[in-house]
Structures are given as structure tokens and as C-alpha cells.
Design an enzyme around this catalytic site. Structure first.
Site, PDB file in Angstrom:
ATOM      1  CD  GLU A 173      74.335 -39.767  14.000  1.00  0.00           C
ATOM      2  OE1 GLU A 173      73.992 -40.876  14.423  1.00  0.00           O
ATOM      3  OE2 GLU A 173      75.509 -39.368  14.024  1.00  0.00           O
TER       4      GLU A 173
ATOM      5  CB  SER B 143      72.585 -42.519  11.893  1.00  0.00           C
ATOM      6  OG  SER B 143      72.280 -42.431  13.266  1.00  0.00           O
TER       7      SER B 143
ATOM      8  CG  ASP C 123      76.488 -51.572  14.813  1.00  0.00           C
ATOM      9  OD1 ASP C 123      75.702 -51.938  15.706  1.00  0.00           O
ATOM     10  OD2 ASP C 123      76.548 -50.402  14.390  1.00  0.00           O
TER      11      ASP C 123
ATOM     12  CD  GLU D  86      79.586 -48.225  12.544  1.00  0.00           C
ATOM     13  OE1 GLU D  86      79.038 -47.255  13.102  1.00  0.00           O
ATOM     14  OE2 GLU D  86      79.776 -48.307  11.327  1.00  0.00           O
TER      15      GLU D  86
ATOM     16  CG  ASN E   1      76.883 -45.636  18.815  1.00  0.00           C
ATOM     17  OD1 ASN E   1      76.785 -44.940  19.813  1.00  0.00           O
ATOM     18  ND2 ASN E   1      76.432 -45.266  17.629  1.00  0.00           N
TER      19      ASN E   1
ATOM     20  CB  SER F 253      67.430 -47.745  19.352  1.00  0.00           C
ATOM     21  OG  SER F 253      67.327 -46.449  18.793  1.00  0.00           O
TER      22      SER F 253
END
Length: 318
Positions: free
Chosen positions: A17, A153, A264, A277, A279, A288
């Protein structure tokens, strides 16, 4: 903080990423410079520690993705060097970054999660794919999602609709790490909820609904302009949107996160949110969800970053 204080934006790294991280770094640097802040952009390389020592008192804003940036190791080094930084501690990052651990911790706190099984590559190889495919089909059912336990990602993620697709999906996940997680596929509306800490404590940002043109929110859909439609606020009932916000705040608390996170979520067909999940270093590019949510909330991107830098400095002093 005073505008003369230096902020060191760390972006790049060697993960898959890297490009996303560099794009986030450029955007953050520009937003802070527009407010008159002295900003130094830097990659993670042998010169970093020298730079940190030359700018004693500078606050680091880590925007690295993947293992080196999100597994807690970089934060541990910054703590070792007594350098203030924005974001969660190394210990919290280790838990949040590993989906096989974070999902279990979140579930034990009473938050709804998909049924999930974690399989190290060695186990999958030694016990044989055929037997495990049958067991996973019976335990989880189809469709299911296969993804690396420690990646972001959507890299290495595959939706599996039938047993014949599962071995290939496992191989794709193992390309990004030694442990894969297999979990039930929850049908519904995909959303993201950012949490930002301000002077009054953590606040949930408006819920962002994610509608990829291809139907799959993969790497291309995430970072290619026009590939995904983002709705903010999301087209959810007031009750569902509130439940999503409460879930994101609860996850932030349960995992011991700090300053900024993004959770998410899938809102199922009954309007109930399901954790996917979280982040600890959410992307801050033009496509974003956190910047989109900040704009929807009427919050200035640079101003919020400045608040987080101030929180990091105060945490360091105490």
C-alpha cells in the site's frame, strides 16, 4: 500548539500500500502547510532516527499502511525514542491490525461480527485443502469471504461462492501473509465510520455509504477516482446510522485506540450493523472515507489534523 512547531509526516514504506500512503502523505502535508505549519515529509529509511533526533519535540504523524505502519512496531520505536506521535499505541495497533484477533476481541465485547475461522498457511498445507474446504463449507456456508489476517485495502480478499473456488482464494490470501481468515459473507450495505478524538473526547463522523461501480470494493474501487460512489450521510434509517456510529465508538474504546480510527461495517438487510474490521491508520486520500466524512460534518481537514497533533503533544507531556 504554535504554528512554528514541526510536524513530521511519515508516508511510503515498503508495503503493498506504499502508493496509497504517499498520496495520503502529500494531502496531509499540503493541508497543514496551508495553515502555516512547518511540515517535513519522510519515508521509513535509515535516516529517520537521525531526523527525529535533529527535530526534538516534533510530532510525528504516521500514515504508513500495511504491517510496518499498522502492526504497532513503528509506534513502539517512537515510544522507545520518546517521540510524540498521532494515533494509537503499539499494543493497541497489534490487536486492531490482526483481523483474527480484533474480531474475537470485538465479539467478546458483545459487538456483532461474522462467523470467522483463522487458518495459518502451515495448517492448511499439512491437513490438506480438501478436508478443510468441506469443514469450512459446513461451518460457515457459502458465500464466504477469504482475506489475509494482516493486510489492508482489500488486497488478497476474495468472495467465494462455491467450494471449488476456496483453494484459490486461500492461496491469494496467503500471498499477503501467513494467516488467512475465512468468514461468512454478510449481504447488505457497506459503510465506513471514522472516529476522531477532539477536546471533548472521541466523536463518530457521519456514516459514509460505499457503492462501488463494479459491485466489489477492491483496491481499484478504493483508490481510482470515479470507480466508487460515496454517499455521506449514508442512505440509512436514522436508527441504523446511529447504531453504526455507536458501534464505531465502541470498537474504538474496546480496542484501546487513540486519536483517529475507521471502522468498516456491513448493515444487513434487517438494518443491523455487523463489524468487519477497523483501521488505525485510515487512508486520507481524495477518495478516502475519513476526509469525505469530515467535509460532510463541516470540519476542516487541516484544522482537525492540527487538533490531533495537539492531542499527541499533550499525551506525550503527561
Amino acid at each position: 500548539m504554535t504554528l512554528s512547531d514541526t510536524v513530521i509526516v511519515l508516508s511510503g514504506g515498503l508495503s503493498h500500500e506504499r502508493d496509497v500512503s504517499l498520496r495520503s502523505g502529500r494531502r496531509v502535508t499540503q493541508a497543514l502547510q496551508d495553515l502555516g505549519v512547518t511540515v517535513l515529509e519522510h519515508d521509513v529509511d535509515p535516516h529517520l532516527i537521525t531526523l527525529l533526533r535533529e527535530h526534538e519535540g516534533a510530532v510525528v504523524l504516521p500514515l504508513l499502511h500495511g504491517e510496518a505502519g499498522e502492526d504497532g512496531s513503528l509506534r513502539e520505536v517512537l515510544d522507545l525514542l520518546e517521540v510524540p506521535y498521532v494515533g494509537s499505541s503499539g499494543a493497541a495497533c497489534r490487536v486492531a491490525f490482526d483481523k483474527s484477533i480484533a474480531t474475537r476481541v470485538v465479539a467478546e465485547a458483545g459487538i456483532r461480527t461474522p462467523v470467522q475461522v483463522a487458518l495459518p498457511h502451515e495448517i492448511f498445507r499439512e491437513l490438506g485443502a480438501a478436508a478443510l474446504v468441506r469443514a469450512l463449507g459446513q461451518r460457515i456456508g457459502f458465500p464466504m469471504m477469504v482475506k489475509p489476517s494482516r493486510s489492508g485495502s482489500a488486497l488478497g480478499c476474495t468472495r467465494v461462492d462455491e467450494a471449488s473456488q476456496l483453494p484459490g482464494a486461500m492461496v491469494a490470501a496467503y500471498a499477503y501473509g501467513s494467516v488467512a481468515v475465512v468468514e461468512e459473507f454478510v449481504t447488505g450495505t457497506e459503510v465506513a465510520v471514522g472516529v476522531v478524538e477532539r477536546s471533548g473526547g472521541p466523536e463518530a463522523l457521519p456514516v459514509v455509504e460505499i457503492r462501488p461501480e463494479s459491485g466489489t470494493y477492491d483496491y481499484t474501487a478504493r483508490y481510482t477516482a470515479g470507480e466508487t460512489r460515496f454517499l455521506c450521510p449514508a442512505e440509512l434509517s436514522e436508527e441504523s446510522a446511529r447504531a453504526c456510529a455507536e458501534m464505531a465508538l465502541r470498537v474504538h474504546e474496546v480496542l484501546g485506540l487513540a486519536h483517529l480510527s475507521r471502522t468498516d461495517i456491513i448493515v444487513d438487510e434487517q438494518g443491523v450493523p455487523v463489524f468487519l474490521e477497523t483501521n488505525v491508520a485510515p487512508g486520507l486520500t481524495a477518495t478516502s472515507t475519513v476526509p469525505i466524512a469530515l467535509e460532510s460534518a463541516g470540519l476542516g481537514f487541516g484544522e482537525v489534523l492540527l487538533e490531533l497533533v495537539d492531542l499527541a503533544r499533550r499525551r506525550h507531556r503527561t
